[in-house]
Design an enzyme around this catalytic site. Structure first.
Site, PDB file in Angstrom:
ATOM      1  N   ASP A   1       0.192  -0.338   3.500  1.00 16.53           N
ATOM      2  CA  ASP A   1      -0.953  -0.176   2.615  1.00 16.53           C
ATOM      3  C   ASP A   1      -1.370   1.289   2.516  1.00 16.53           C
ATOM      4  O   ASP A   1      -0.894   2.141   3.276  1.00 16.53           O
ATOM      5  CB  ASP A   1      -2.137  -1.001   3.128  1.00 16.53           C
ATOM      6  CG  ASP A   1      -1.911  -2.502   2.991  1.00 16.53           C
ATOM      7  OD1 ASP A   1      -1.130  -2.905   2.101  1.00 16.53           O
ATOM      8  OD2 ASP A   1      -2.515  -3.268   3.761  1.00 16.53           O
TER       9      ASP A   1
ATOM     10  N   ARG B   1      -4.097  -5.076  10.966  1.00 15.19           N
ATOM     11  CA  ARG B   1      -5.477  -4.596  10.867  1.00 15.19           C
ATOM     12  C   ARG B   1      -6.475  -5.742  11.035  1.00 15.19           C
ATOM     13  O   ARG B   1      -7.559  -5.548  11.593  1.00 15.19           O
ATOM     14  CB  ARG B   1      -5.676  -3.883   9.526  1.00 15.19           C
ATOM     15  CG  ARG B   1      -4.912  -2.560   9.440  1.00 15.19           C
ATOM     16  CD  ARG B   1      -4.843  -2.032   8.014  1.00 15.19           C
ATOM     17  NE  ARG B   1      -6.165  -1.751   7.495  1.00 15.19           N
ATOM     18  CZ  ARG B   1      -6.408  -1.535   6.202  1.00 15.19           C
ATOM     19  NH1 ARG B   1      -5.413  -1.601   5.314  1.00 15.19           N
ATOM     20  NH2 ARG B   1      -7.627  -1.284   5.806  1.00 15.19           N
TER      21      ARG B   1
ATOM     22  N   ARG C   1       6.009  -3.132   3.145  1.00 10.91           N
ATOM     23  CA  ARG C   1       5.011  -2.507   2.266  1.00 10.91           C
ATOM     24  C   ARG C   1       3.811  -2.087   3.100  1.00 10.91           C
ATOM     25  O   ARG C   1       3.000  -2.922   3.496  1.00 10.91           O
ATOM     26  CB  ARG C   1       4.549  -3.506   1.200  1.00 10.91           C
ATOM     27  CG  ARG C   1       5.599  -3.862   0.173  1.00 10.91           C
ATOM     28  CD  ARG C   1       5.103  -4.964  -0.740  1.00 10.91           C
ATOM     29  NE  ARG C   1       3.852  -4.632  -1.401  1.00 10.91           N
ATOM     30  CZ  ARG C   1       3.215  -5.453  -2.237  1.00 10.91           C
ATOM     31  NH1 ARG C   1       3.701  -6.647  -2.490  1.00 10.91           N
ATOM     32  NH2 ARG C   1       2.076  -5.082  -2.795  1.00 10.91           N
TER      33      ARG C   1
END
Length: 253
Positions: free
Chosen positions: A54, A199, A52
């Site tokens: 973002d 991140r 998944r």
């Protein structure tokens, strides 16, 4: 009629999407892909992705699987062009191929590799594809800190809270910064990644590069298992999923 399982390999520019997974409040890559697949093959298709990503995150290699009433290999080759014509220009299919009935795009992946790009001078051609960092960074110290990641398994400190995962353990096999022209590129490879993990790692390593924290502080942050101790998440625009590996697929980069 016999149903078979297929993998689709694709890439996408995530700028205009609210991530990969279908959701009610924004257009997603999965939503566009499923609509195009369903329209072309004239049957309802719901794909399942290898992960998944973002909102705003890109992928140069991404896999998803789906089930479909059996078609020939020749029809699959022809389908690539037809489905690409239905997709927005920001999504491109590279191939569709049959796999074993129990093959799983997410759970069968043995490794994933991400790259994060940042640049230091204003460049209109890197808008939404790289992070403009206004300052200087010590790449040597950042690389020293990145090597600490390889010694640990529990990365709770880099994970979003309230995620539905059974474990926050990941095995990072490589993590390195390199210069590429006027850009700085961080490449990291692991067997799995937590939500927002790359991140958050980047945000922490940037703190080292700025001199806000010492190299050794990264180990303390990891051992704390506390997300608030790590750095802020860097912008999504610089992040790319670049490779996903499976034991039964010969990798193409």
């Amino acid at each position: 009629m016999e149903t078979k399982r297929y993998f689709v390999e694709l890439s996408y520019n995530g700028t205009d999407f609210h991530g990969w997974q279908t959701q009610p409040n924004g257009i997603t890559v999965q939503e566009c892909l499923d609509k195009a697949l369903s329209t072309y093959f004239r049957q309802e298709i719901i794909s399942l992705g290898c992960g998944r990503t973002d909102a705003g995150v890109h992928a140069t290699q991404f896999y998803a699987h789906f089930d479909l009433v059996a078609v020939s290999e020749q029809q699959l080759v022809k389908a690539v062009a037809g489905i690409n014509a239905m997709l927005p220009y920001s999504i491109a299919i590279a191939s569709i191929f049959e796999v074993a009935p129990d093959a799983h795009a997410r759970f069968d992946a043995t490794a994933r590799e991400y790259k994060y790009y940042l640049h230091f001078k204003k460049n209109p051609f890197k808008l939404e594809s790289s992070w403009l960092y206004k300052g200087t960074l010590d790449m040597q110290k950042m690389n020293e800190a990145a090597q600490i990641l390889l010694k640990h398994r529990d990365f709770s400190c880099f994970s979003k809270s309230n995620t539905q995962t059974f474990t926050n353990n990941c095995k990072i096999s490589s993590a390195k910064f390199e210069t590429q022209g006027e850009s700085l590129v961080f490449t990291i490879k692991a067997d799995r990644f937590l939500r927002n993990m790359v991140r958050a790692i980047m945000g922490t390593l940037v703190m080292v590069g700025k001199g806000d924290i010492e190299v050794g502080a990264v180990e303390e942050i990891i051992l704390s298992k506390n997300r608030s101790k790590a750095g802020q998440s860097v912008p999504a625009c610089g992040l790319y999923l670049v490779a996903v590996e499976y034991p039964y697929i010969k990798m193409r980069k």
